[in-house]
Scaffold this motif. Structure first.
Motif, PDB file in Angstrom:
ATOM      1  N   LYS A   1      -5.541   9.481   1.517  1.00 36.65           N
ATOM      2  CA  LYS A   1      -6.227   9.692   2.794  1.00 36.65           C
ATOM      3  C   LYS A   1      -6.076  11.172   3.154  1.00 36.65           C
TER       4      LYS A   1
ATOM      5  N   GLY B   1       4.597   5.375   2.963  1.00 34.54           N
ATOM      6  CA  GLY B   1       3.973   6.690   2.946  1.00 34.54           C
ATOM      7  C   GLY B   1       4.704   7.633   2.015  1.00 34.54           C
TER       8      GLY B   1
ATOM      9  N   ARG C   1       0.845  -1.192   0.000  1.00 35.58           N
ATOM     10  CA  ARG C   1       0.000   0.000   0.000  1.00 35.58           C
ATOM     11  C   ARG C   1       0.885   1.247   0.000  1.00 35.58           C
TER      12      ARG C   1
ATOM     13  N   ASP D   1      -0.808  12.915  -5.539  1.00 37.85           N
ATOM     14  CA  ASP D   1      -1.447  11.733  -6.106  1.00 37.85           C
ATOM     15  C   ASP D   1      -0.786  11.340  -7.424  1.00 37.85           C
TER      16      ASP D   1
ATOM     17  N   GLU E   1      -3.282   4.780  -2.239  1.00 42.12           N
ATOM     18  CA  GLU E   1      -4.448   5.089  -1.404  1.00 42.12           C
ATOM     19  C   GLU E   1      -4.324   6.529  -0.902  1.00 42.12           C
TER      20      GLU E   1
ATOM     21  N   ALA F   1      -1.641   7.316   9.911  1.00 36.96           N
ATOM     22  CA  ALA F   1      -2.014   5.955   9.511  1.00 36.96           C
ATOM     23  C   ALA F   1      -0.772   5.129   9.175  1.00 36.96           C
ATOM     24  N   VAL F   2       0.204   5.748   8.517  1.00 39.73           N
ATOM     25  CA  VAL F   2       1.446   5.042   8.202  1.00 39.73           C
ATOM     26  C   VAL F   2       2.189   4.696   9.486  1.00 39.73           C
TER      27      VAL F   2
ATOM     28  N   SER G   1       0.816   1.696  11.197  1.00 42.10           N
ATOM     29  CA  SER G   1       0.745   0.447  10.418  1.00 42.10           C
ATOM     30  C   SER G   1       1.822  -0.528  10.875  1.00 42.10           C
TER      31      SER G   1
ATOM     32  N   ALA H   1      -2.854  10.849   6.943  1.00 42.82           N
ATOM     33  CA  ALA H   1      -2.146   9.762   6.258  1.00 42.82           C
ATOM     34  C   ALA H   1      -0.859   9.397   6.991  1.00 42.82           C
TER      35      ALA H   1
ATOM     36  N   LEU I   1       0.499   5.108   0.599  1.00 42.64           N
ATOM     37  CA  LEU I   1      -0.476   6.017   1.188  1.00 42.64           C
ATOM     38  C   LEU I   1       0.021   7.454   1.112  1.00 42.64           C
ATOM     39  N   HIS I   2      -0.855   8.376   0.725  1.00 46.83           N
ATOM     40  CA  HIS I   2      -0.530   9.798   0.789  1.00 46.83           C
ATOM     41  C   HIS I   2      -1.723  10.575   1.320  1.00 46.83           C
TER      42      HIS I   2
ATOM     43  N   THR J   1       3.362  -1.131   3.991  1.00 43.20           N
ATOM     44  CA  THR J   1       2.760   0.201   3.957  1.00 43.20           C
ATOM     45  C   THR J   1       3.875   1.221   3.797  1.00 43.20           C
TER      46      THR J   1
END
Length: 335
Positions: A79, A102, A44, A56, A77, A90-91, A94, A87, A46-47, A100
């Motif tokens: 966020k 970031g 994953r 993105d 993904e 969340a990283v 994890s 985000a 994530l940003h 994961t």
């Protein structure tokens, strides 16, 4: 008898040597197994910014290249929220297993300077992988504005303190703090007007709602080239490839002014060192590829450049210190 004892001692030393090697191999085995097995499932990426934006776009360029290099899908993904903080949190929370990753920008360090308390540490909650790209911003006005140069704008701002305003993508953004640093460096008092996104600042500028904006070079390049918007200065020490006809702030007379934001990749703290090394090596190789380099530089108008994990950590720490000073000097209230 003496010869027998010497023989026994020799055998004992040999057995100890074999045991030491065996123990070393046993200790090394999990690391080797991790390196050989990783990755065995999708990763994953994530940003913390809106879909379709610069972060993105960068994430999708990176995911495509890393997927091919790692042999597993790298799934983007988004966020969005709190300037990328949701985000990052969340990283940080994890599992530290390399699955994961970031993508963070200069806002990651600004959060460390601006927020009184975060649910994570911008430095200590992560293992850094590498920077990816550095890019400048641009100070711009509408084409019919009286200011033809940055020097003109500064003179107007000094003549009427607190009368001139500038728009940015939001409170606490690199764009916002670039404007505040310009105030500090040039001795002006332009008033900040926050918007929810880069495109809204452009719309407001063209509508005459705000006279000045600090925006990304990629977003403004088309409008500047068409003549609808005038770029007064880019915030890097030298001109950019994307806007070769727009002078740097230093060229325009604001000595020592340098604001370049950046993007980089990181993983949760405690990720196995061999995985960190593998990912750093893949990123280094990816950014050495001319096609990837061009794609990232086209997406941001900046310069693609990798780093060691240690260099990225030092960058973030230095940026936190730098923006803390700007926030203090500008009297910006911390959140």
């Amino acid at each position: 008898m003496a010869r027998s004892l010497d023989a026994l001692r020799g055998r004992w030393r040999a057995l100890r040597g074999v045991a030491a090697v065996t123990i070393s191999l046993i200790c090394l085995a999990p690391s080797l197994a991790t390196a050989q097995a990783y990755p065995s499932r999708p990763i994953r990426l994530l940003h913390g910014f809106a879909a379709g934006g610069a972060a993105d776009t960068m994430a999708r360029i990176v995911s495509d290249r890393l997927s091919k290099r790692l042999g597993q899908p790298v799934l983007v993904e988004a966020k969005p929220g709190a300037g990328g903080n949701l985000a990052a949190d969340a990283v940080a929370k994890s599992a530290p297993d390399g699955y994961t990753i970031g993508l963070v920008t200069g806002a990651h360090a600004i959060s460390g300077a601006l927020y009184k308390q975060l649910a994570y540490s911008p430095t200590d909650s992560f293992d850094m992988l590498s920077t990816m790209v550095y890019y400048a911003l641009v100070i711009a006005v509408r084409a019919d504005h009286k200011a033809k140069t940055l020097a003109d704008l500064i003179a107007m701002a000094k003549a009427k303190p607190d009368d001139l305003s500038y728009g940015s993508v939001g409170f606490g953004s690199t764009h916002h703090l670039a404007g505040e640093l310009l105030n500090i460096t040039a001795g002006t008092k332009m008033v900040h007007v926050p918007y929810r996104g880069d495109s809204l600042t452009v719309t407001s500028l063209l509508a005459g709602d705000v006279p000045v904006i600090v925006g990304t070079t990629v977003l403004l390049a088309g409008q500047i080239e068409s003549g609808a918007i005038r770029g007064l200065a880019v915030t890097s020490p030298a001109r950019t490839k994307l806007l070769p006809n727009v002078p740097s702030a230093q060229e325009a007379g604001v000595k020592g002014f340098d604001v370049r934001t950046w993007a980089g990749l990181l993983v949760p703290k405690g990720t196995p060192p061999d995985i960190v090394r593998r990912l750093n090596a893949e990123i280094q190789s990816m950014l050495a590829d001319p096609a990837t380099k061009t794609a990232l530089e086209t997406a941001t108008g900046g310069e693609a450049r990798s780093s060691t994990p240690e260099e990225m950590r030092a960058l973030i720490s230095a940026e936190i210190d730098r923006w803390s000073k700007v926030i203090n000097d500008a009297g910006i209230p911390r959140i």
